[in-house]
Motif scaffolding. Structure first.
Motif, short mmCIF file in Angstrom:
data_model
loop_
_atom_site.label_atom_id
_atom_site.label_comp_id
_atom_site.label_asym_id
_atom_site.label_seq_id
_atom_site.Cartn_x
_atom_site.Cartn_y
_atom_site.Cartn_z
N ILE C 141 0.92 -1.10 -0.15
CA ILE C 141 -0.06 0.06 0.13
C ILE C 141 1.03 1.39 0.02
O ILE C 141 0.61 2.28 -0.52
CB ILE C 141 -1.02 -0.03 1.36
CG1 ILE C 141 -1.80 -1.29 1.17
CG2 ILE C 141 -1.84 1.26 1.42
CD1 ILE C 141 -2.70 -1.52 2.28
N PHE C 144 2.00 2.23 -3.25
CA PHE C 144 1.11 3.05 -4.16
C PHE C 144 1.15 4.62 -3.52
O PHE C 144 0.97 5.44 -4.50
CB PHE C 144 -0.22 2.19 -3.79
CG PHE C 144 -1.47 2.96 -4.26
CD1 PHE C 144 -1.62 3.54 -5.60
CD2 PHE C 144 -2.20 3.57 -3.50
CE1 PHE C 144 -2.63 4.30 -6.10
CE2 PHE C 144 -3.29 4.40 -3.92
CZ PHE C 144 -3.61 4.86 -5.20
N SER C 201 -3.79 -6.95 -1.43
CA SER C 201 -3.19 -5.81 -1.70
C SER C 201 -1.91 -6.08 -2.29
O SER C 201 -1.47 -5.65 -3.52
CB SER C 201 -2.55 -5.41 -0.39
OG SER C 201 -3.57 -4.98 0.63
N MET C 205 -2.13 -3.84 -5.53
CA MET C 205 -1.62 -2.48 -5.24
C MET C 205 -0.61 -2.34 -6.33
O MET C 205 -0.35 -1.15 -6.97
CB MET C 205 -1.11 -2.58 -4.11
CG MET C 205 -2.16 -2.36 -2.78
SD MET C 205 -3.22 -1.51 -3.47
CE MET C 205 -2.96 0.25 -2.95
N ALA C 208 -2.16 -0.60 -9.16
CA ALA C 208 -2.38 0.93 -8.85
C ALA C 208 -1.04 1.72 -8.89
O ALA C 208 -0.96 2.89 -9.47
CB ALA C 208 -3.00 1.02 -7.62
#
Lengths: 242, 53, 218
Positions: C141, C144, C201, C205, C208
């Motif tokens: 995360i 990202f 995730s 992720m 993203a």
């Protein structure tokens, strides 16, 4: 005539300019009517006394706060897929409205919680997820502010909105797991059994309709401002060229 | 004015704070909109004049 | 990809790379807690799992802007964009390198610091296990978040503001595992959910993050 016609900023300006006074007026009338009806025209609840009047602010604000994020998600998707600038600007315009509604929800909730539960704040899943929703709005707005290039800012905030939506939902369910909470269940759901009594329901519905109109009016107004800001940038750049 | 009983302070402050917040948001949006419209009109005016000269 | 991993790891271990800083931060935060809440061992052992998780999370957050900032400044990110590996792969490798240099040492250090906070004996295994399962999600995360803010000058605070709400589910489930473990309650459900969150995730992720890097490189 399709909806995508309004993706053209010129068309959007013309249409929104025509609609805006009407929807603003409707919003003012409905909010005033609903709140006045709720404030002056409804009985007190036998358990909660007059605090039940906070309901007419608390619940509509909460629904707008959540659905504003949903609208931003849809607008972000439209921007990412179809690259319509108006869509990205509408998402930007909706964020401060959603943040204000989240604040209204939290403040009214805290004031209501004090006499009913004996505490301003309780780490209940519903309350906590609204706090987190507020943080998501803040981060989203901060990212818009921080990036200079308008297209990159629109892209990055859209990606954040998408990812944020997933994590907001995850947080919601993780919180239920974490603490069962004090808050009552849904009060305006379509399932009649759960609902509040009709005397409380109708004024809340009118206020909710008013808040929806208010949200639409504010988003249109703010989107118009954003479009003008874009245009101003272009005009200034052209003036410098010549 | 309806009888608010012992919760008058809570109810009134909830309404007061919420309506202030909403009014602030509306006012901010309207003023920002007006200012931007004026700035844009001025800039476009200047651009048109610059072209004419 | 292996070359990139080796490069990132060796860069972060070298002087000024920041390896060890997160660990030192974690140590200091944990050492400061008793000053703030008082030395009563019952209180400390009650809050130990949560504080250890929070400390690890903050230490992780602190090192996030190093994931991409240096590569952005010296232009190696542009080179990576034209390299024959996909940007998603680059993002995944960056997250992995961050985990190896931050998440893994934090996980290994946590039991030692648990002693300082009088963590219940049953809690050590669960704390380590929950951190081992949860910290990869923090790195993924965080990559990202770093990708979103890499173009912003002095974006450290902005990065925290954006990443912290995204960390909420991991923190809730991770500290739940540690707390329940320390209290001798069953932990399977929370641990399974935490594992699902981490795997999700890790899978999503990098895509993203890669999208955000590409936008920033335009």
């Amino acid at each position: 005539m399709s909806l995508w016609e309004y993706a053209n900023p010129r068309r959007f300006m013309a249409a929104s300019g025509a609609v805006l006074p009407w929807i603003s007026g409707l919003a003012a009338v409905l909010v005033a009517l609903g709140l006045a009806w709720g404030f002056f025209g409804t009985p007190d609840d036998y358990r909660q006394g007059s605090t039940v009047k906070i309901f007419y602010l608390h619940v509509p604000a909460a629904m707008i706060a959540i659905n504003a994020w949903l609208m931003m998600l849809v607008a972000s998707l439209i921007w990412l897929i179809r690259r319509h600038h108006v869509s990205a600007l509408a998402a930007k315009a909706a964020a401060p409205v959603g943040l204000t509604m989240t604040l209204v929800t939290l403040v009214t909730g805290a004031i209501w919680g004090q006499p009913m539960w004996g505490t301003w704040w309780e780490w209940d899943p519903r309350l906590t997820s609204f706090l987190i929703l507020g943080l998501f709005y803040l981060g989203y707005l901060a990212l818009w502010e921080a990036i200079d290039d308008p297209d990159a800012a629109a892209d990055l905030t859209s990606v954040l909105c998408l990812v944020g939506s997933v994590f907001a939902i995850l947080s919601r369910y993780a919180l239920v797991f974490w603490n069962q909470g004090l808050h009552q269940g849904a009060s305006l759901s379509l399932d009649k059994e759960q609902n509040v009594a009709d005397v409380f329901w109708w004024p809340a519905m009118v206020t909710l309709a008013g808040f929806v109109c208010l949200f639409v009016a504010l988003v249109l107004l703010r989107t118009r401002t954003e479009i003008r800001a874009r245009r101003l940038k272009a005009v200034v750049a052209r003036a410098r060229m010549s | 004015m309806p009888e608010l009983g012992k919760y008058a302070a809570e109810v009134l402050s909830a309404y007061g704070i919420s309506l202030t917040l909403l009014a602030g948001l509306v006012l901010w949006s309207v003023i920002a909109g007006r200012r931007m419209r004026a700035r844009l009109a001025k800039a476009e005016d200047e651009l048109a004049k610059g072209r004419g000269a | 990809m292996r070359a990139l991993l080796v490069r990132d790891l060796s860069l972060s271990v070298r002087a000024g790379g920041g390896f060890g800083l997160a660990l030192a931060f974690f140590l200091i935060v944990i050492a400061l807690v008793p000053f703030a809440v008082g030395p009563a061992t019952t209180t400390l052992s009650l809050i130990a799992p949560g504080i250890l998780w929070l400390g690890a999370l903050l230490a992780c957050l602190l090192s996030l802007d190093r994931i991409l900032a240096l590569d952005w400044e010296d232009g190696s990110l542009d080179l990576l964009a034209t390299a024959p590996i996909p940007m998603e792969g680059v993002a995944a490798i960056k997250a992995l390198a961050h985990w190896v240099t931050t998440g893994l040492p934090l996980t290994l250090a946590a039991p030692g610091l648990g002693v300082l906070l009088n963590l219940a004996p049953e809690g050590f295994l669960w704390l380590t296990l929950s951190l081992a399962v949860g910290t990869p999600a923090l790195s993924a995360i965080g990559t990202f978040g770093a990708a979103l803010t890499v173009g912003v000058r002095r974006g450290g605070l902005l990065l925290s503001l954006i990443v912290l709400p995204l960390y909420v589910p991991v923190l809730i489930l991770g500290s739940e595992v540690a707390r329940r473990g320390a209290a001798g309650m069953e932990t399977e459900t929370a641990l399974a959910l935490l594992g699902a969150l981490t795997l999700g995730s890790l899978a999503a992720m990098p895509f993203a993050a890669a999208a955000a890097i590409r936008i920033n490189l335009r």
